[in-house]
Design a protein around this motif. Structure first.
Motif, PDB file in Angstrom:
ATOM      1  N   HIS A 178       0.710  -0.841   0.133  1.00  0.00           N
ATOM      2  CA  HIS A 178      -0.275  -0.031  -0.079  1.00  0.00           C
ATOM      3  C   HIS A 178       0.957   1.179  -0.102  1.00  0.00           C
ATOM      4  O   HIS A 178       0.232   2.452  -0.101  1.00  0.00           O
ATOM      5  N   HIS A 199     -11.095   4.208   0.558  1.00  0.00           N
ATOM      6  CA  HIS A 199     -10.173   3.533   1.106  1.00  0.00           C
ATOM      7  C   HIS A 199     -10.619   2.524   1.060  1.00  0.00           C
ATOM      8  O   HIS A 199     -11.259   2.631   2.584  1.00  0.00           O
ATOM      9  N   ASP A 201      -9.698  -0.944   2.603  1.00  0.00           N
ATOM     10  CA  ASP A 201      -9.065  -1.827   3.477  1.00  0.00           C
ATOM     11  C   ASP A 201      -9.263  -2.882   4.773  1.00  0.00           C
ATOM     12  O   ASP A 201     -11.122  -1.604   5.468  1.00  0.00           O
ATOM     13  N   ASP A 205      -4.610   2.540   8.342  1.00  0.00           N
ATOM     14  CA  ASP A 205      -3.121   2.869   7.555  1.00  0.00           C
ATOM     15  C   ASP A 205      -2.865   4.741   7.402  1.00  0.00           C
ATOM     16  O   ASP A 205      -1.893   5.401   6.996  1.00  0.00           O
ATOM     17  N   HIS A 224       3.552   0.576   4.358  1.00  0.00           N
ATOM     18  CA  HIS A 224       2.107   0.100   3.754  1.00  0.00           C
ATOM     19  C   HIS A 224       1.492   0.182   4.699  1.00  0.00           C
ATOM     20  O   HIS A 224       0.097   0.270   4.039  1.00  0.00           O
ATOM     21  N   ASP A 299      -7.381  -2.272  -0.752  1.00  0.00           N
ATOM     22  CA  ASP A 299      -7.158  -3.041  -0.755  1.00  0.00           C
ATOM     23  C   ASP A 299      -7.314  -4.136  -0.578  1.00  0.00           C
ATOM     24  O   ASP A 299      -8.611  -3.751  -0.223  1.00  0.00           O
TER      25      ASP A 299
HETATM   26 MN   LIG Z   1      -3.800  -0.773   3.043  1.00  0.00          MN
END
Ligand SMILES: [Mn+2]
Length: 379
Positions: A178, A199, A201, A205, A224, A299
């Motif tokens: 990432h 995002h 995921d 992050d 990441h 992700d």
């Molecule tokens: Mn990620």
């Protein structure tokens, strides 16, 4: 006994050229004879999506990173691989993500990509879509590799688009871990200014490098799990950004979530979907980012490990592939200026290639959003 064994071994390893071996005769065929019936007109130029070198969805390869003297064919959407995985905190392997996602996309081709839900074919619309290959990144120095990725994004997004009214080509990055999203956000900032990040995921992050990386060095702090903190510090993202699918634990009970909000994020947790359904998720995302240019980062660990085992930091309790694809397709109408699919580590995939098939289809949906909504560059 010992002697006869060594004689047998000697015979076994004695070099034998193919000419000395008597192959059984091919029954019915002689060398040079065609295998088809007399007069059959066999066309080898069409028919299979599994021929030639593997590009994403069998798209044409264009050397988007070509030098000044190279005549590079113009494109509107470029697929760019970022084979980088030395910014991970758990299992490595995402450097082979670009190759894996391309492999998962072999079944997809422009001639047979009419969407059963929408009736559209994103490859046969206005946009010229190409595979740019991979950015050349060193695997021995993160700092240098990320500078190389910054430069690659600048070159690939810096060309004149094929459709002249939109000027700047858009990039879909195949990660890579990432950390690679940071270079993409720097490049979108240059053309479109700060973006709202959507995002997808299981992790936030936005960790402060002092927390994730322990502050031992600047090098360790760029990873990441910190790239969204860095993107916020650099002013690349708007405070109307949003996470979707979060379920991994945080490191500081209050501090991490407070810092996440400071970085501009609102959070849709994974179990939100059980209460509000995919439409509730779509609505919340759209309300959050409305009116701004959008970057979508997926992700693959947003999916449950049942649907995407091949990733570095798998977290159970995630979304299904169908739910994710429905949510992505539901984001149509947003001005998506860049996107990526990251953290695909094919070594952990299964023989059915569950993860790379999912990742390839996610890219397909991202292309659909870009084709649906052309975006003019800020003057
Ligand atoms: Mn990620």
């Amino acid at each position: 006994m010992a002697l006869s064994r060594s004689v047998a071994l000697l015979f076994f390893f004695y070099p034998v050229s193919a000419r000395e071996i008597n192959f059984p005769p091919l029954s019915g065929f002689s060398p040079g004879q065609v295998l088809f019936g007399e007069g059959d007109n066999v066309d080898v130029s069409t028919g299979s999506a599994f021929t030639g070198l593997t590009t994403y969805a069998n798209l044409p390869y264009v050397h988007c990173l070509g030098g000044e003297n190279e005549n590079v064919e113009a494109y509107d959407i470029g697929i760019l691989g970022a084979p980088f995985d030395t910014g991970v905190t758990a299992r490595p392997g995402a450097r082979f993500g670009p190759a894996g996602i391309r492999r998962g996309s072999r079944r997809i081709s422009a001639e047979a990509a009419w969407n059963i839900y929408t009736g559209k074919n994103v490859f046969l619309d206005w946009a010229k879509i190409v595979d740019c290959g991979d950015a050349p990144l060193t695997f021995l120095d993160n700092t240098v590799a990320l500078k190389q990725l910054d430069a690659s994004h600048q070159i690939v997004s810096g060309r004149q688009a094929s459709a002249s009214e939109y000027r700047t080509p858009r990039i879909i990055t195949l990660g890579g871990d990432h950390t690679t999203t940071l270079s993409a956000l720097r490049s979108t900032y240059q053309h479109w200014g700060a973006v709202s990040v959507i995002h997808f995921d299981s992790h936030i992050d936005t960790w402060d490098p002092k927390v994730l990386g322990g502050g031992i060095s600047h090098y360790a702090g760029v990873n990441h799990g910190t790239f969204l903190h860095i993107a916020h510090e650099e002013g690349l993202i708007r405070n109307s950004s949003i996470h979707a699918g979060i379920r991994a634990p945080v490191m500081r009970p209050k501090g991490d979530v407070r810092h996440d909000i400071e970085c501009g994020f609102h959070m849709i947790k994974a179990r939100h979907i059980d209460r509000f359904g995919v439409n509730g998720v779509i609505e919340e995302i759209k309300n959050r980012v409305s009116g701004s240019k959008v970057y979508i980062s997926v992700d693959i660990d947003v999916l449950d490990p049942a649907f995407a085992p091949a990733t570095g930091t798998a977290e159970v309790g995630g979304w299904t592939t169908r739910e994710l694809l429905t949510i992505l397709d539901g984001l149509s109408g947003l001005q998506v200026v860049g996107a990526d699919v990251v953290e695909v580590a094919p070594i952990y995939d299964n023989p059915g290639e569950t993860t790379v098939l999912a990742a390839a289809e996610v890219v397909h949906s991202l292309i659909g959003l870009m084709v649906e909504e052309p975006v003019k560059t800020n003057d």
